[in-house]
Design an enzyme around this catalytic site. Sequence first.
Site, PDB file in Angstrom:
ATOM      1  CE  LYS A  50      59.855   4.177  40.337  1.00  0.00           C
ATOM      2  NZ  LYS A  50      58.434   4.241  40.707  1.00  0.00           N
ATOM      3  NE  ARG A  99      46.394   2.416  39.938  1.00  0.00           N
ATOM      4  CZ  ARG A  99      47.539   2.793  39.415  1.00  0.00           C
ATOM      5  NH1 ARG A  99      47.671   4.014  38.967  1.00  0.00           N
ATOM      6  NH2 ARG A  99      48.550   1.961  39.311  1.00  0.00           N
TER       7      ARG A  99
HETATM    8  O1  PNS Z   1      54.351   4.502  44.255  1.00  0.00           O
HETATM    9  P1  PNS Z   1      55.145   3.257  44.010  1.00  0.00           P
HETATM   10  O2  PNS Z   1      56.369   3.582  43.182  1.00  0.00           O
HETATM   11  O3  PNS Z   1      54.323   2.136  43.446  1.00  0.00           O
HETATM   12  O4  PNS Z   1      55.674   2.752  45.462  1.00  0.00           O
HETATM   13  C1  PNS Z   1      56.516   1.632  45.591  1.00  0.00           C
HETATM   14  C2  PNS Z   1      57.027   1.504  47.039  1.00  0.00           C
HETATM   15  C3  PNS Z   1      57.650   2.800  47.500  1.00  0.00           C
HETATM   16  C4  PNS Z   1      55.867   1.169  47.969  1.00  0.00           C
HETATM   17  C5  PNS Z   1      58.066   0.344  47.093  1.00  0.00           C
HETATM   18  O5  PNS Z   1      58.999   0.523  46.071  1.00  0.00           O
HETATM   19  C6  PNS Z   1      58.817   0.269  48.422  1.00  0.00           C
HETATM   20  O6  PNS Z   1      58.239  -0.088  49.430  1.00  0.00           O
HETATM   21  N1  PNS Z   1      60.121   0.606  48.409  1.00  0.00           N
HETATM   22  C7  PNS Z   1      60.942   0.630  49.617  1.00  0.00           C
HETATM   23  C8  PNS Z   1      62.012  -0.481  49.582  1.00  0.00           C
HETATM   24  C9  PNS Z   1      61.417  -1.799  50.023  1.00  0.00           C
HETATM   25  O7  PNS Z   1      61.016  -1.989  51.153  1.00  0.00           O
HETATM   26  N2  PNS Z   1      61.332  -2.742  49.061  1.00  0.00           N
HETATM   27  C10 PNS Z   1      60.740  -4.039  49.274  1.00  0.00           C
HETATM   28  C11 PNS Z   1      59.242  -3.978  49.022  1.00  0.00           C
HETATM   29  S1  PNS Z   1      58.519  -5.567  49.080  1.00  0.00           S
END
Ligand code: PNS
Length: 172
Positions: A50, A99
Site C-alpha cells: 500500500k 461497521r
Molecule cells: O485496516 P486494514 O487494512 O483493514 O487491516 C488489514 C490487516 C492489517 C488486519 C490484514 O491485512 C492483516 O492482518 N495483514 C497481516 C498479514 C496477514 O496475516 N494476512 C493474513 C490475514 S488472514
Amino acid sequence: MTIMANDRAERIAVYPGTFDPLTNGHVDIIHRGAELFDRIVVAILVNPDKSPLFTIEERAEMAREVFTDQPRVEVDVFEGLLVEYATQRGAHAIVRGLRAVSDFEFEMQMALMNRRLSATIETVLMMPAESYTYVSSRLVKEVFSLGGSIQGLVPALVERRLTERLGTSQNA
Ligand code: PNS
C-alpha cells in the site's frame, strides 16, 4: 480455605490495521477493547503493497499521542503474519471493528483463516458507536482532500496532521 494469589495471566488483545489515519471509529473500538481486555495492542501493519498517506512512524506516533494517558492501550508496528505477531505478543484475541454487513464477509474470511493458522487465538468482532458506522480512513482522506469537513470523525491531532500534509479543508 486457602486464598489463592491472583496469578491469572494478563489478557492481551491485538487490534491490527493500517490506520492511515486513525479515525474516531478506531478510537471507539480501542476504548471498548480496553474494557474487555487487560491490554489492547494497536498493531499497525507495515504493508509494502500500500502507499499510505502517513508513514508507519507517523501513524504510530499519532496513535501513541491519542492514547498517551491510557495504560491499557499500547501502540506497536508489525510486519508479516498477524497470528505470528499475536502469538509473539502473548495475545489471546484479535479485535476487529465491524461497521456494517458489508464488512462482515472480509472479516469472517480473515477470522477463519487466522483460526486455521492458529487455533488458540480468537477473533472478537466489535461494533463501534452508531455514529461511526460510516467512517473509514479512506473516506476521511477523500472528503478532507476535497475540502469537506471531517470534524468529529478523527481525533483533533489527526486533523491537524492532515492539514499539514494536505492543506486546510475549505469547509473545516
Ligand atoms: O485496516 P486494514 O487494512 O483493514 O487491516 C488489514 C490487516 C492489517 C488486519 C490484514 O491485512 C492483516 O492482518 N495483514 C497481516 C498479514 C496477514 O496475516 N494476512 C493474513 C490475514 S488472514
